[in-house]
Design a protein around this motif. Structure first.
Motif, short mmCIF file in Angstrom:
data_model
loop_
_atom_site.label_atom_id
_atom_site.label_comp_id
_atom_site.label_asym_id
_atom_site.label_seq_id
_atom_site.Cartn_x
_atom_site.Cartn_y
_atom_site.Cartn_z
N GLU A 1 0.82 -1.21 0.00
CA GLU A 1 0.00 0.00 0.00
C GLU A 1 0.85 1.26 0.00
N GLN B 1 -0.39 5.54 0.47
CA GLN B 1 -1.42 6.57 0.51
C GLN B 1 -0.80 7.95 0.30
N GLU C 1 -7.15 13.02 -1.76
CA GLU C 1 -6.81 11.73 -1.16
C GLU C 1 -6.45 10.74 -2.26
N SER C 2 -5.41 9.94 -2.02
CA SER C 2 -5.02 8.91 -2.98
C SER C 2 -4.67 7.63 -2.24
N ASN C 3 -4.98 6.52 -2.87
CA ASN C 3 -4.74 5.22 -2.25
C ASN C 3 -4.40 4.23 -3.35
N ASN D 1 -9.11 4.38 3.34
CA ASN D 1 -8.50 3.17 3.90
C ASN D 1 -9.53 2.08 4.15
N ARG E 1 -11.16 1.04 0.41
CA ARG E 1 -10.35 0.13 -0.40
C ARG E 1 -10.56 -1.32 0.00
#
Length: 363
Positions: free
Chosen positions: A311, A313, A320-322, A345, A348
């Motif tokens: 992961e 982030q 926001e990015s993930n 979080n 996902r």
């Protein structure tokens, strides 16, 4: 040329329609996030590097009511750090840098106590042991919002404090460790970080909708970031002005889901680094919270499914990015948003559980 564009649009439409028809549980999860958490952004799932699910929802620019689409670019903030880690590892492959040499070997002007005590490996794993002035809420407004700093000035002012822990012994997340790494990259290439990033990663991977930018740059189709006000996820407000330049190699990039998938493939298909180096990059440090180089990686259970979870982030000023890659299943999830309303979080995990459930049911 028009024919090629037309074919691309047809293929993209087929992917989207296929996603709608095949992944009912997945659509239900996303629809719930849109309804209950006001999710605005993009979801991309790929299997073996091939997109199998692509969805857009919400508004990219609320001043002009521009909806999200494939042409919209996102501010990805700390996902930038993984690009920085790859650039460092390319220098390592070239024999121009040792992971166990200290900051002073490559950045002799650095004035902090860490100069002769903190290694490149420590910086990559957020274990420099510095007092993180650049992350202290007391200093964040002047560090990022109120002033535009030259990189060396930023490092001298915010990333050069005394050590409070023995280097390599304690994880402490920071921007400064990766800002120092970015400056080392500039020193070794004798070029700007922006130029090195473009030449070493973006151009070779044809990441044409990604880049490094400053506050004065006009980036076409760049989504604005928004906060929500209080507990009401529908009460959207503009964030405080800030200087993206000050995030430098720790957070000053933009990209799209499709381009981030190219970066994902560039790593895991060994286009950017040799397999041995990727294995090194993906080696977790359990005593440092399972951090690796620019990412985290660890075993995880998602619903009924056990997997190896990588992961990364990013987030700032509503953006926001993930990015998740299940390394044992070769599944990639890229989740990008321009509001802080949805909890990515958790989102996902729900999305991956639905996808894995849908694909297992088919079998």
């Amino acid at each position: 040329m028009k024919r090629i564009v037309y074919l691309i649009l047809i293929i993209f439409s087929l992917i989207t329609n296929c996603a709608s028809a095949q992944f009912k549980h997945l659509n239900q999860i996303l629809d719930s996030c849109v309804r209950h958490r006001n999710f605005n952004g993009a979801v991309l799932i790929a299997k073996k590097g091939i997109p199998v699910y692509v969805k857009y929802a919400g508004i990219a620019n609320r001043h002009y009511d521009i909806p999200f689409s494939s042409k919209i670019r996102f501010q990805i903030f700390s996902v930038t750090k993984t690009f920085t880690a790859v650039l460092i590892l390319q220098l390592y492959e070239q024999g121009r840098l040792s992971l166990d040499s200290t900051i002073s070997a490559y950045y002799p002007e650095y004035k902090g106590e860490a100069a002769h005590k903190v290694t490149i490996r420590n910086l990559l794993t957020y274990s420099s042991g510095r007092y993180l002035k650049e992350m202290d809420p007391k200093y964040i407004p002047e560090a990022y919002d109120q002033n535009l700093w030259p990189v060396d000035t930023f490092i001298n002012r915010y990333c050069s404090e005394k050590l409070i822990d023995t280097p390599g012994t304690k994880f402490n997340y920071s921007n400064g460790d990766y800002i120092i790494l970015g400056r080392i990259i500039e020193k070794l290439y004798n070029k700007s970080f922006k130029k090195v990033l473009s030449q070493q990663i973006l151009q070779p991977l044809h990441m044409d909708n990604s880049g490094y930018y400053g506050h004065e740059d006009i980036i076409p189709n760049l989504a604005e970031g928004y906060y929500h006000n209080g507990d009401d996820v529908n009460a959207i407000i503009m964030p405080t002005n800030h200087y993206i330049d000050n995030h430098f190699s720790a957070g000053a990039m933009y990209s799209t889901p499709q381009d981030l998938l190219k970066f994902d493939k560039g790593i895991f298909d060994y286009h950017l680094l040799k397999k041995q180096t990727v294995d090194l990059m993906m080696t977790a440090y359990p005593k440092l919270g399972d951090v690796a180089f620019g990412v985290w990686i660890y075993p995880r259970r998602i619903g009924k499914f056990n997997t190896i979870f990588m992961e990364r982030q990013g987030g700032g000023y509503g953006n926001e990015s993930n990015w998740v890659h299940l390394t044992d299943r070769d599944i990639t999830l890229i989740l990008l948003s321009n509001t802080d309303t949805a909890i990515l979080n958790q989102m996902r995990l729900d999305i991956l559980n639905a996808y894995l459930t849908d694909t297992v049911i088919k079998r």
